[in-house]
Design a protein around this motif. Structure first.
Motif, PDB file in Angstrom:
ATOM      1  N   PRO A 446     -11.359 -12.681 -35.459  1.00  0.00           N
ATOM      2  CA  PRO A 446     -10.415 -11.605 -35.759  1.00  0.00           C
ATOM      3  C   PRO A 446     -10.171 -10.677 -34.565  1.00  0.00           C
ATOM      4  O   PRO A 446      -9.090 -10.112 -34.425  1.00  0.00           O
ATOM      5  CB  PRO A 446     -11.061 -10.851 -36.900  1.00  0.00           C
ATOM      6  N   GLU A 447     -11.160 -10.536 -33.704  1.00  0.00           N
ATOM      7  CA  GLU A 447     -11.004  -9.592 -32.607  1.00  0.00           C
ATOM      8  C   GLU A 447      -9.932 -10.028 -31.608  1.00  0.00           C
ATOM      9  O   GLU A 447      -9.308  -9.208 -30.945  1.00  0.00           O
ATOM     10  CB  GLU A 447     -12.330  -9.415 -31.866  1.00  0.00           C
ATOM     11  N   SER A 448      -9.728 -11.342 -31.505  1.00  0.00           N
ATOM     12  CA  SER A 448      -8.823 -11.830 -30.464  1.00  0.00           C
ATOM     13  C   SER A 448      -7.354 -11.825 -30.901  1.00  0.00           C
ATOM     14  O   SER A 448      -6.473 -12.156 -30.131  1.00  0.00           O
ATOM     15  CB  SER A 448      -9.218 -13.252 -30.075  1.00  0.00           C
ATOM     16  N   ILE A 449      -7.103 -11.450 -32.143  1.00  0.00           N
ATOM     17  CA  ILE A 449      -5.727 -11.494 -32.635  1.00  0.00           C
ATOM     18  C   ILE A 449      -5.031 -10.168 -32.338  1.00  0.00           C
ATOM     19  O   ILE A 449      -5.522  -9.112 -32.743  1.00  0.00           O
ATOM     20  CB  ILE A 449      -5.691 -11.745 -34.165  1.00  0.00           C
ATOM     21  N   THR A 450      -3.895 -10.238 -31.665  1.00  0.00           N
ATOM     22  CA  THR A 450      -3.162  -9.007 -31.371  1.00  0.00           C
ATOM     23  C   THR A 450      -2.169  -8.709 -32.475  1.00  0.00           C
ATOM     24  O   THR A 450      -1.864  -9.576 -33.304  1.00  0.00           O
ATOM     25  CB  THR A 450      -2.372  -9.142 -30.060  1.00  0.00           C
ATOM     26  N   ASP A 451      -1.682  -7.479 -32.497  1.00  0.00           N
ATOM     27  CA  ASP A 451      -0.694  -7.106 -33.505  1.00  0.00           C
ATOM     28  C   ASP A 451       0.583  -7.925 -33.360  1.00  0.00           C
ATOM     29  O   ASP A 451       1.214  -8.283 -34.357  1.00  0.00           O
ATOM     30  CB  ASP A 451      -0.370  -5.617 -33.397  1.00  0.00           C
ATOM     31  N   GLU A 452       0.957  -8.216 -32.104  1.00  0.00           N
ATOM     32  CA  GLU A 452       2.171  -9.019 -31.909  1.00  0.00           C
ATOM     33  C   GLU A 452       2.047 -10.359 -32.621  1.00  0.00           C
ATOM     34  O   GLU A 452       2.968 -10.822 -33.275  1.00  0.00           O
ATOM     35  CB  GLU A 452       2.455  -9.279 -30.433  1.00  0.00           C
ATOM     36  N   GLN A 453       0.865 -10.958 -32.469  1.00  0.00           N
ATOM     37  CA  GLN A 453       0.651 -12.247 -33.141  1.00  0.00           C
ATOM     38  C   GLN A 453       0.819 -12.108 -34.646  1.00  0.00           C
ATOM     39  O   GLN A 453       1.425 -12.938 -35.301  1.00  0.00           O
ATOM     40  CB  GLN A 453      -0.749 -12.775 -32.816  1.00  0.00           C
ATOM     41  N   LEU A 454       0.251 -11.014 -35.180  1.00  0.00           N
ATOM     42  CA  LEU A 454       0.341 -10.796 -36.625  1.00  0.00           C
ATOM     43  C   LEU A 454       1.801 -10.633 -37.054  1.00  0.00           C
ATOM     44  O   LEU A 454       2.232 -11.213 -38.056  1.00  0.00           O
ATOM     45  CB  LEU A 454      -0.464  -9.562 -37.033  1.00  0.00           C
TER      46      LEU A 454
END
Lengths: 594, 571
Positions: A446-454
């Protein structure tokens, strides 16, 4: 004796480090020993009153007495405070151990367990039960052991000082225990009853809240209230019965103690009259006996705490004794042998039933090549969702094998299996946390996921618009079971998180049923891209969503009735054809008549 | 009504026992208190006189007095708990009554669930209010009064000295105790957070399972447990420190009595027996003082809980107002209805007339107000302005019970009770009407699968009906509306989870059910809608198209587009 076994269980839970425990005992002995000299000082003081001393000397003695007593008690207090850090840590460690163990176990219980129990409503009583045990362990050190050591020290002092009187006290004690045994059984039985009733009360009302639309539209409020009233009444009676038995327990103990005290008064007085005991010692020994009462009461009361927590631990133990879903020795394969080969799926003569007498899946055999899409149609209750449950290892086939990429899934560790298989169910629950956290459920890291990706993923699931419309956007908390979102919104988030998970095998169970046709069409397009490259099984009622599947299976009563592509099945003119007709009938009829 | 009146209302339920409790407490005090005087008689007169026989008699007398007091104690406890339990029962029932009868929006917003989670502890605390008042306030006051009087009579100088210390002890005790409260609050808050977390995880267990994230959530619980532990340790430390200090403070009066007493005995100003009696009295004073401190510090928490209990009891009762009128026809008319969610308006001046017996279908994109409209009709929510008339009666003036008996509802997700199928259909376990049930099940196409179950109608279907498939539940929901036999039927996506074949069969059953009734159907699937007399296309709270299938198709507008997407790929 059962209660000693329970004590042993408690100590085992505490996993006490022996050295700490020894320190603890030493501290307690030190503290309690400081209290023991008080009666002797008292005897010395009273004796000096009649020793023909001067007023000045008496004042000195009195001051010395006061100073010594105060100093001893202060010492006791200070050591006790120092001890608490150690003992509370000790008891909390034990309770946390239990909490950890319990929740570890709970989240790994077979899925069926949660369906058969009012699991959500039980959280409160589970936590209460553990708190009971926590209390039992905490008081074990703070009250029971401390009081027991005090009893030993004071008892020994009394015995050394005046053996005949101490003997008298010793005779009385077993009597106390004897009287108490009877009452205890009642308390034990009733406590369990009470806890069960409390649970019934809270689960009934919680159920009413969960089914409120039905309750309100059928005006069932009075009916439910009547049920609750009856349960509450039974609860009230159990409560009174427990409290009364407990107070009888306490009183029976105190009567015996008082009897001892007055026996001693009479007996000691008789010794004084006979000149065998001086008044000062007599009074000091009375004091000593009084000082015995509190710890003895504490020990007896602790027995009550034990009885209560015994019931609690028993119930926790019952849950802990249930096998977890991953306790199967065969599930040792952590890696798919040929992961690169793509995820093909095979069902080979799979049989499954929830209940002995209701077969749900019968003799089902299917092969699905990697990257293919399989659509399942069939009347409700035909076993479609069950098939997904089997594939996810939520339930296990009674016989037959399911293989994923050539590996029998019953040998795969559940974690590995579920890592490769993603699912969207028709009724989607969400955690009562932010949208972000709900999406991150799909992320391995979860830490590696950026908001842009979401946001990108949300847009794939056509969920970006409504999420962006919330003032808190990704940080919007969705409420218990996602209550603040509509069914369609929940489904879109569920789709988004499965896209984030990016599994090799994708299962969609009516994943778009709560959406209107337009939104569904959009999502379907997005899903088509996702489905393109992976093995997928789709359950849908709307045939428009499945006509392009590589293979369509018609399930009925857990058996495959028909199998083939859309065109093949239409040509066969069987169940699928009639399903198809049923769905377009509304229009065709109308067009025929207009 | 203030707090005490509110509590009294519930305490009254056990008033038969209340006065008994008071009498018993007084008796207890009377029997218990003079006992130390017997010690004095023994010490001052009988032992110096060498009167063994009298000494034995004295011992026996004292024992029986104390034994009697203990018996009273049990009786008193029984009686007090009767009062408490009766009060708890009354309060619990009122709270649950208020919750059940609260308006629907409170359930959706989660307010009620929050109260439910606290129900048990709130009632326990409110009960404790009575118990504490009797045990830790009234009784200590009786004890303190009687003991001080006897001490003053025995030796007023020493008595004054000993008693002066008591208020001082109390003061210090209070101060320390209050210091504890914040720590305690923190512990409770942590505990509650833990509970919410656990509940949430359990409710979502299937999703967590399917993503194999048990470890992550296990870790989150562990973290919460750890922070709970840390606050607990802080609390325990403070608590123990407090106890140790209190112990020291309470030692002071005892030391004072012994020291000054000995000095006075030395000077023959008092007898040894007097002094010993004083020592015992001081001991007896100790527990009422402790109880006092305990009482005041617990009172706050008790009052908070009682206040919350009252809040629950004061929840609006949606059935309290409105008349019950006999409703005959199923005509519906909306006149300038406005409705907003908070500050977001949904309907503004929506007007609509549905004559008796018409089949209306609501279509349109999600968020268009379809579900809200049906919630307005059944009185789950109320219009901000404008009126809704059912059978010519303004629904705002009707009792919701009357209104809802007139309207039947089938939902998309039909929750079931954790009971038998029979219970879920007729809400009774009495099998005398089974024939009616089977008839309804036949009509709802549900007979077949229930007959396959070994338990038949007695089969229990588990929490929220999870042991049944969505379609099976749907059919049961339809059957229970059939049994209810209302004039108006509202179906919110009633067939969305059914497969086409089942839907088709149910459609026939529904046709016969809906015949002669007014119905409002929300559906996404056009095949469900086509048969309606009238189709309303709802978008952003406005009816943008109104007419039957043929008419709307001819317009080639919104409905037509919907039709296109739906049949695309099929025809």
């Amino acid at each position: 004796m059962k209660i000693f076994q329970f004590l042993k269980d408690l100590l085992q839970l505490a996993q006490l480090r022996q050295r700490n425990f020894v320190y603890l005992i030493i501290l307690i002995i030190c503290a309690e020993s400081l209290l023991a000299p008080t009666p002797f000082l008292f005897s010395w003081l009273i004796a000096s009153l009649n020793a023909g001393l001067s007023s000045q000397e008496i004042i000195e003695i009195i001051c010395l007495f006061a100073a010594a007593t105060f100093a001893l008690n202060l010492g006791h207090a200070l050591i006790t405070i120092a001890r608490v850090r150690l003992s509370r840590r000790f008891s909390l460690d034990a309770a946390n151990n239990l909490r950890h163990q319990f929740f570890c176990h709970l989240v790994r219980l077979p899925y069926g367990y949660f369906l058969n129990h009012q699991a959500g409503g039980q959280a409160t009583s589970w936590l209460n039960d553990i708190d009971d045990v926590d209390k039992a362990i905490a008081e074990l050190v703070n009250v029971a052991i401390t009081s027991f050591i005090r009893l030993l020290i004071f008892g020994t002092a009394l015995f050394l000082w005046n053996p005949s009187i101490a003997g008298l006290a010793l005779v009385m004690m077993p009597l106390t225990v004897l009287i108490q045994r009877r009452l205890r059984a009642t308390v034990h039985k009733r406590s369990r009853e009470k806890v069960d009733l409390r649970e019934a009360l809270s689960s009934t009302i919680a159920e009413a809240a969960n089914t409120i639309s039905v309750v309100k539209s059928f005006t069932l409020e009075s009916l439910l209230h009547k049920h609750l009233h009856t349960t509450s009444e039974a609860y009230q009676l159990a409560d009174v019965s427990i409290e009364t038995s407990q107070s009888a327990l306490r009183s029976s103990a105190s009567v015996v103690l008082i009897f001892t005290q007055y026996m001693f008064f009479v007996f000691g007085g008789w010794l004084v009259i006979g000149g065998e005991l001086n008044v000062a010692d007599f009074l000091a020994q009375i004091l000593l006996i009084t000082m015995l009462i509190e710890p003895l009461n504490n020990v007896l009361q602790y027995y009550n705490v034990l009885t209560q927590s015994h019931a609690s631990l028993h119930r926790i133990q019952e849950t802990l004794d249930l096998p977890t879903e991953d306790n199967d020795e065969r599930r040792h394969v952590k890696q798919l042998t040929d992961a690169n080969a793509g995820a093909s799926l095979t069902f080979d003569q799979v049989h499954f039933r929830y209940h002995e007498d209701i077969p749900l899946i019968e003799d089902l055999s299917l092969t699905l090549q990697a990257g293919e899409t399989l659509a399942i149609v069939g009347p409700s209750g035909s076993g479609k969702t069950t098939l997904f449950h089997l594939l996810l290892g939520l339930y296990h086939a009674n016989s037959g094998t399911i293989t994923l990429a050539g590996t029998d899934i019953s040998t795969l560790s559940l974690e590995t299996l579920r890592h490769h298989v993603g699912v969207v169910f028709q009724e989607q629950t969400l955690l009562n946390t932010s949208i972000r956290n709900n999406l991150l459920l799909g992320a391995d890291d979860p830490e590696s996921i950026t908001d842009e990706q979401l946001w990108h993923i949300l847009s794939l699931a056509h969920a970006n618009d409504f999420v962006a419309s919330f003032p808190d956007a990704l940080d919007t908390v969705v409420g218990l079971n996602g209550i603040r979102l509509s069914g369609g919104q929940r489904q879109r988030l569920a789709i988004a998180r499965v896209i984030l998970k990016n599994p090799d095998v994708l299962l969609l169970d009516e994943a778009t049923s709560a959406l209107d046709s337009v939104s569904e069409l959009h999502i379907q397009e997005a899903l088509n891209d996702v489905l393109e490259s992976r093995t997928s099984i789709v359950i849908a009622h709307r045939l428009s969503t499945i006509v392009h599947a590589d293979c369509i299976v018609v399930l009925e009563h857990g058996r495959i009735r028909e199998q083939g592509t859309h065109t093949e099945l239409l040509e066969q003119g069987g169940v699928y054809k009639s399903l198809y007709d049923a769905q377009v009938e509304g229009f065709i009829n109308w067009e025929a008549s207009s | 009504m203030n707090m005490f009146q509110f509590l009294w209302l519930h305490i009254r339920q056990g008033r038969g026992f209340l006065w008994q409790a008071v009498v018993l407490i007084l008796l207890m005090a009377i029997v218990n208190i003079p006992l130390p005087m017997l010690n004095k008689i023994g010490l001052d007169y009988l032992i110096p006189a060498g009167d063994t026989l009298s000494l034995i008699t004295l011992g026996a007398l004292a024992f029986f007095m104390r034994g009697g007091a203990s018996a009273f104690q049990v009786l008193q406890n029984y009686v007090v708990h009767r009062v408490m339990a009766a009060m708890g029962h009354s309060l619990r029932c009122s709270m649950m009554h208020a919750m059940l009868h609260a308006p629907y929006p409170l359930f959706v917003s989660g307010d009620i669930s929050k109260h439910i989670g606290r129900l048990a502890s709130d009632v326990e605390h409110a009960e404790g209010f009575v118990f504490d008042t009797i045990r830790f306030f009234i009784r200590p006051i009786c004890m303190i009064l009687v003991i001080s009087t006897i001490m003053l009579v025995l030796d007023w100088q020493l008595a004054v000295l000993a008693l002066i210390f008591s208020p001082a002890c109390l003061l210090v005790g209070f101060r320390l105790r209050f210091a504890l409260e914040d720590a305690q609050k923190e512990v409770l808050a942590k505990r509650q957070a833990l509970q919410y977390n656990v509940t949430d995880i359990i409710e979502n267990i299937r999703a967590i399972r399917c993503f194999a994230r048990e470890d992550r959530y296990q870790a989150s619980i562990d973290a919460e447990v750890h922070s709970y532990t840390d606050t607990s340790i802080t609390f325990a430390l403070k608590q123990q420190t407090l106890q140790a200090f209190t112990h020291i403070i309470l030692l002071l009066p005892w030391l004072l009595v012994v020291c000054i007493g000995s000095y006075r005995v030395f000077h023959h100003h008092m007898t040894l027996g007097d002094m010993m009696a004083f020592v015992v009295f001081i001991e007896l004073l100790r527990s009422p003082l402790f109880q006092f401190i305990y009482f005041w510090s617990e009172m706050k928490a008790r009052l908070v809980s009682s206040k919350r209990a009252r809040e629950v009891c004061d929840l609006p009762d949606e059935y309290a107002n409105g008349d019950s009128k006999p409703l005959n026809t199923g005509s519906i008319s909306l006149n300038n209805v406005c409705f907003a969610f908070g500050s977001t308006p949904l309907f503004s001046n929506l007007s609509l007339d549905i004559p008796d017996g018409q089949r209306v279908a609501l279509v349109g994109p999600s968020g268009g107000g379809k579900t809200t409209l049906s919630n307005l009709l059944i009185g789950f929510v109320h219009p901000d302005s404008g009126s809704i008339k059912i059978d010519g009666h303004a629904s705002a003036a009707l009792n919701p019970a009357c209104l809802r008996q007139h309207i039947g509802m089938v939902f998309q997700d039909n929750p079931m009770f954790d009971g038998s199928i029979r219970y879920n259909l007729l809400f009774t376990n009495d099998p005398s009407q089974d024939e009616k049930i089977w008839a309804a099940l036949t009509q709802a196409e549900a007979r077949e699968f229930i007959e396959e179950l070994t338990g038949g109608l007695d089969t229990t279907i588990g929490t929220r009906g999870l042991k049944l498939s969505g379609g099976q539940r749907q059919r049961l929901a339809i059957a229970r509306v059939l049994l209810k036999n209302p004039r108006i039927v509202i179906m919110d996506e009633a067939t969305s989870s059914l497969d086409s074949l089942t839907e088709q069969r149910i459609q026939q059953a529904m046709d016969s059910m809906l015949a002669g009734r007014t119905s409002v159907t929300i559906a996404h699937r056009l095949s469900t809608i086509v048969a309606a007399d009238r189709i309303l296309y709802l978008e952003n709270g406005r009816i943008i198209e109104d007419g039957n299938h043929a008419e709307l198709l001819k317009r080639q507008d919104a409905y037509y587009r919907l039709y296109q997407t739906q049949t695309d790929g099929l025809i």
